[in-house]
Write a protein that holds these residues in place. Structure first.
Motif, PDB file in Angstrom:
ATOM      1  N   ALA A   1       0.813  -1.217   0.000  1.00  0.00           N
ATOM      2  CA  ALA A   1       0.000   0.000   0.000  1.00  0.00           C
ATOM      3  C   ALA A   1       0.845   1.265   0.000  1.00  0.00           C
ATOM      4  O   ALA A   1       0.432   2.292  -0.568  1.00  0.00           O
ATOM      5  CB  ALA A   1      -0.934  -0.001   1.213  1.00  0.00           C
ATOM      6  N   THR A   2       2.018   1.221   0.614  1.00  0.00           N
ATOM      7  CA  THR A   2       2.823   2.441   0.723  1.00  0.00           C
ATOM      8  C   THR A   2       3.186   3.018  -0.638  1.00  0.00           C
ATOM      9  O   THR A   2       3.254   4.235  -0.808  1.00  0.00           O
ATOM     10  CB  THR A   2       4.096   2.183   1.567  1.00  0.00           C
ATOM     11  N   TYR A   3       3.374   2.155  -1.650  1.00  0.00           N
ATOM     12  CA  TYR A   3       3.719   2.657  -2.982  1.00  0.00           C
ATOM     13  C   TYR A   3       2.526   3.365  -3.625  1.00  0.00           C
ATOM     14  O   TYR A   3       2.687   4.371  -4.324  1.00  0.00           O
ATOM     15  CB  TYR A   3       4.206   1.516  -3.871  1.00  0.00           C
ATOM     16  N   HIS A   4       1.334   2.874  -3.374  1.00  0.00           N
ATOM     17  CA  HIS A   4       0.145   3.539  -3.890  1.00  0.00           C
ATOM     18  C   HIS A   4      -0.087   4.863  -3.165  1.00  0.00           C
ATOM     19  O   HIS A   4      -0.519   5.849  -3.780  1.00  0.00           O
ATOM     20  CB  HIS A   4      -1.067   2.619  -3.744  1.00  0.00           C
ATOM     21  N   GLN A   5       0.189   4.886  -1.874  1.00  0.00           N
ATOM     22  CA  GLN A   5       0.082   6.138  -1.128  1.00  0.00           C
ATOM     23  C   GLN A   5       1.032   7.186  -1.684  1.00  0.00           C
ATOM     24  O   GLN A   5       0.665   8.350  -1.865  1.00  0.00           O
ATOM     25  CB  GLN A   5       0.365   5.879   0.356  1.00  0.00           C
ATOM     26  N   GLU A   6       2.261   6.762  -1.946  1.00  0.00           N
ATOM     27  CA  GLU A   6       3.235   7.670  -2.538  1.00  0.00           C
ATOM     28  C   GLU A   6       2.750   8.199  -3.875  1.00  0.00           C
ATOM     29  O   GLU A   6       2.826   9.409  -4.155  1.00  0.00           O
ATOM     30  CB  GLU A   6       4.576   6.952  -2.735  1.00  0.00           C
TER      31      GLU A   6
ATOM     32  N   LYS B   1       5.032  11.792   6.579  1.00  0.00           N
ATOM     33  CA  LYS B   1       4.339  13.031   6.223  1.00  0.00           C
ATOM     34  C   LYS B   1       3.176  12.757   5.284  1.00  0.00           C
ATOM     35  O   LYS B   1       2.062  13.275   5.458  1.00  0.00           O
ATOM     36  CB  LYS B   1       5.315  14.003   5.539  1.00  0.00           C
ATOM     37  N   ILE B   2       3.438  11.931   4.277  1.00  0.00           N
ATOM     38  CA  ILE B   2       2.419  11.650   3.264  1.00  0.00           C
ATOM     39  C   ILE B   2       1.255  10.862   3.858  1.00  0.00           C
ATOM     40  O   ILE B   2       0.088  11.137   3.559  1.00  0.00           O
ATOM     41  CB  ILE B   2       3.068  10.909   2.086  1.00  0.00           C
ATOM     42  N   GLN B   3       1.554   9.909   4.714  1.00  0.00           N
ATOM     43  CA  GLN B   3       0.477   9.144   5.350  1.00  0.00           C
ATOM     44  C   GLN B   3      -0.375  10.034   6.240  1.00  0.00           C
ATOM     45  O   GLN B   3      -1.605   9.847   6.321  1.00  0.00           O
ATOM     46  CB  GLN B   3       1.074   7.971   6.120  1.00  0.00           C
ATOM     47  N   ALA B   4       0.241  11.011   6.897  1.00  0.00           N
ATOM     48  CA  ALA B   4      -0.536  11.956   7.708  1.00  0.00           C
ATOM     49  C   ALA B   4      -1.457  12.781   6.821  1.00  0.00           C
ATOM     50  O   ALA B   4      -2.619  13.048   7.171  1.00  0.00           O
ATOM     51  CB  ALA B   4       0.406  12.861   8.503  1.00  0.00           C
ATOM     52  N   TRP B   5      -0.948  13.196   5.653  1.00  0.00           N
ATOM     53  CA  TRP B   5      -1.776  13.945   4.702  1.00  0.00           C
ATOM     54  C   TRP B   5      -2.934  13.077   4.214  1.00  0.00           C
ATOM     55  O   TRP B   5      -4.079  13.543   4.125  1.00  0.00           O
ATOM     56  CB  TRP B   5      -0.910  14.409   3.535  1.00  0.00           C
ATOM     57  N   LEU B   6      -2.676  11.821   3.929  1.00  0.00           N
ATOM     58  CA  LEU B   6      -3.724  10.927   3.444  1.00  0.00           C
ATOM     59  C   LEU B   6      -4.774  10.653   4.523  1.00  0.00           C
ATOM     60  O   LEU B   6      -5.975  10.551   4.217  1.00  0.00           O
ATOM     61  CB  LEU B   6      -3.109   9.616   2.963  1.00  0.00           C
ATOM     62  N   ARG B   7      -4.346  10.517   5.755  1.00  0.00           N
ATOM     63  CA  ARG B   7      -5.332  10.323   6.841  1.00  0.00           C
ATOM     64  C   ARG B   7      -6.274  11.517   6.929  1.00  0.00           C
ATOM     65  O   ARG B   7      -7.456  11.372   7.231  1.00  0.00           O
ATOM     66  CB  ARG B   7      -4.611  10.118   8.175  1.00  0.00           C
ATOM     67  N   LYS B   8      -5.755  12.676   6.638  1.00  0.00           N
ATOM     68  CA  LYS B   8      -6.542  13.901   6.743  1.00  0.00           C
ATOM     69  C   LYS B   8      -7.388  14.153   5.497  1.00  0.00           C
ATOM     70  O   LYS B   8      -8.533  14.627   5.596  1.00  0.00           O
ATOM     71  CB  LYS B   8      -5.603  15.088   6.996  1.00  0.00           C
ATOM     72  N   HIS B   9      -6.856  13.825   4.330  1.00  0.00           N
ATOM     73  CA  HIS B   9      -7.505  14.245   3.087  1.00  0.00           C
ATOM     74  C   HIS B   9      -7.772  13.113   2.097  1.00  0.00           C
ATOM     75  O   HIS B   9      -8.171  13.375   0.963  1.00  0.00           O
ATOM     76  CB  HIS B   9      -6.630  15.288   2.380  1.00  0.00           C
TER      77      HIS B   9
ATOM     78  N   LEU C   1       1.272  21.800   0.169  1.00  0.00           N
ATOM     79  CA  LEU C   1       2.414  22.713   0.236  1.00  0.00           C
ATOM     80  C   LEU C   1       3.127  22.640   1.584  1.00  0.00           C
ATOM     81  O   LEU C   1       4.277  23.073   1.699  1.00  0.00           O
ATOM     82  CB  LEU C   1       1.955  24.148  -0.040  1.00  0.00           C
ATOM     83  N   LEU C   2       2.463  22.099   2.600  1.00  0.00           N
ATOM     84  CA  LEU C   2       3.089  21.948   3.917  1.00  0.00           C
ATOM     85  C   LEU C   2       3.916  20.666   4.020  1.00  0.00           C
ATOM     86  O   LEU C   2       4.732  20.524   4.928  1.00  0.00           O
ATOM     87  CB  LEU C   2       2.026  21.952   5.014  1.00  0.00           C
ATOM     88  N   VAL C   3       3.673  19.743   3.106  1.00  0.00           N
ATOM     89  CA  VAL C   3       4.486  18.521   3.055  1.00  0.00           C
ATOM     90  C   VAL C   3       5.745  18.879   2.264  1.00  0.00           C
ATOM     91  O   VAL C   3       5.840  18.651   1.067  1.00  0.00           O
ATOM     92  CB  VAL C   3       3.711  17.363   2.413  1.00  0.00           C
ATOM     93  N   ASN C   4       6.695  19.471   2.948  1.00  0.00           N
ATOM     94  CA  ASN C   4       7.856  20.039   2.266  1.00  0.00           C
ATOM     95  C   ASN C   4       8.992  19.027   2.182  1.00  0.00           C
ATOM     96  O   ASN C   4       8.898  17.905   2.653  1.00  0.00           O
ATOM     97  CB  ASN C   4       8.312  21.317   2.981  1.00  0.00           C
ATOM     98  N   ASP C   5      10.074  19.461   1.552  1.00  0.00           N
ATOM     99  CA  ASP C   5      11.206  18.555   1.309  1.00  0.00           C
ATOM    100  C   ASP C   5      12.272  18.628   2.395  1.00  0.00           C
ATOM    101  O   ASP C   5      13.382  18.138   2.212  1.00  0.00           O
ATOM    102  CB  ASP C   5      11.836  18.852  -0.060  1.00  0.00           C
ATOM    103  N   GLN C   6      11.920  19.205   3.546  1.00  0.00           N
ATOM    104  CA  GLN C   6      12.885  19.350   4.628  1.00  0.00           C
ATOM    105  C   GLN C   6      12.683  18.258   5.675  1.00  0.00           C
ATOM    106  O   GLN C   6      11.548  17.968   6.070  1.00  0.00           O
ATOM    107  CB  GLN C   6      12.735  20.724   5.301  1.00  0.00           C
ATOM    108  N   LEU C   7      13.781  17.662   6.133  1.00  0.00           N
ATOM    109  CA  LEU C   7      13.700  16.768   7.274  1.00  0.00           C
ATOM    110  C   LEU C   7      13.535  17.605   8.537  1.00  0.00           C
ATOM    111  O   LEU C   7      14.339  18.511   8.784  1.00  0.00           O
ATOM    112  CB  LEU C   7      14.970  15.926   7.386  1.00  0.00           C
TER     113      LEU C   7
END
Length: 358
Positions: free
Chosen positions: A19-24, A232-240, A254-260
């Motif tokens: 599933a993680t690849y589909h989430q990505e 980060k992406i999974q948190a975005w998916l849980r929300k949206h 835009l808040l899921v940025n490229d910074q660690l």
């Protein structure tokens, strides 16, 4: 393969497996659409080749369902799964004049149309251009293939390497993929342990024939530190996930940025001081756990906490050997660790002990 209008640029994803690849892939697609001007939307199609169409039901994409037989055929004769990337892009370019294949572990910083502006006759678009082939003479690809490639006039030590997280070509240059596929088939037995054989063969196929263009300003390819970016992406998916193209969802892209996420320098100094109460071998572990505990203002940075904790334990195990669950429990309950982690210690203990049993 379904037929689409031939004049539009094609953004292509290959997504299958866990599933993680589909989430990505879903997040990458939404990030592309978020940065795409309304006027430009009519100039681009998004095609997804996948074993599971369900995650893409709410997205404006054309889905092609791949069965196991097809995917296995694309990976033959050696079962090399990265071979399928080149096979797929070659097939798309039989129907369309221009296409970009993009890995799922990506997201857009700018409009995807900027990618297609760099796809032209005589030019290969890749994610980035790396060092020279001769730069790492201990590499298996160098030790096992240099002589063959030199004898055939295909490559030398000055050949630039490429990252194939993005591959963009026009139909007129599609034979580059035929060449790369043939080399993968030939060289796999000589370099089967080389994870980067696929993109290496692409670099050889393009060498002295195509100019190279890169796109790190448009695409963030998180091949490093995947766990944090996936969090980060999974948190975005849980929300949206139920409304991925809503105004709120696009704003949060835009808040899921490229910074660690890392705590400010002053806090890191404080963590270092706190860790001095710990046994020396566990001080770095404590500091890395605290990176996940910091109250980052960005909610998607806060979502990285479990990934930081997992990485801290992984690093500890790499340094000193795998810690058994009871040892880990004792470590986390050391007075110095209790002081350092405060209220988050129980959450960390529950998370890490659950993972250590799996």
């Amino acid at each position: 393969m379904q037929h689409l209008p031939p004049s539009r640029a094609q953004l292509v994803y290959l997504a299958f497996g866990p599933a993680t690849y589909h989430q990505e892939a879903c997040f990458s697609i939404v990030s592309a659409l978020t940065h795409l001007d309304t006027a430009a939307a009519e100039a681009m199609d998004i095609q997804v080749f996948t074993d599971n169409p369900e995650p893409y039901g709410n997205l404006p994409v054309t889905v092609h369902v791949l069965d196991d037989e097809t995917r296995n055929a694309w990976n033959q004769p050696h079962g090399y799964h990265f071979r399928s990337k080149h096979v797929l892009l070659r097939q798309v370019l039989r129907q369309h004049p221009m296409a970009v294949l993009i890995d799922t572990d990506t997201f857009f910083r700018a409009s995807p149309m900027k990618l297609f502006q760099r796809v032209k006759k005589g030019q290969l678009l890749c994610n980035f251009v790396g060092g020279r082939y001769g730069g790492n003479q201990k590499c298996l690809l160098y030790k096992n293939l240099l002589t063959i490639l030199q004898q055939r006039g295909l490559a030398d030590c000055q050949m630039p390497l490429v990252n194939s997280g993005v591959i963009g070509l026009v139909e007129a240059d599609a034979a580059t993929l035929d060449h790369s596929i043939a080399m993968m088939d030939e060289f796999y037995p000589l370099a089967r342990a080389a994870y980067t054989l696929e993109e290496f063969c692409l670099a050889v196929a393009a060498y002295r024939k195509l100019e190279l263009a890169e796109c790190t300003d448009v695409i963030h390819h998180y091949w490093s530190r995947k766990a944090q970016f996936r969090a980060k992406i999974q948190a975005w998916l849980r929300k949206h996930g139920n409304s991925p193209l809503s105004e709120a969802a696009r704003a949060d892209v835009l808040l899921v940025n490229d910074q660690l996420p890392r705590p400010p320098a002053l806090h890191r100094l404080g963590y270092k001081a706190l860790s001095l109460t710990m046994p020396s071998r566990e001080r770095q572990f404590a500091r890395e756990l605290l990176y996940g505990c910091y109250p980052y203002p960005n909610e998607f940075d806060r979502a990285c906490a479990p990934a930081w904790w997992d990485k801290a334990l992984e690093n500890l195990n790499d340094r000193y050997g795998r810690m058994e669950p009871e040892q880990l429990r004792q470590c986390l309950r050391h007075p110095g660790m209790r002081l350092s982690l405060g209220d988050r210690r129980k959450d960390i203990e529950a998370h890490l002990l659950n993972g250590s049993r799996s």
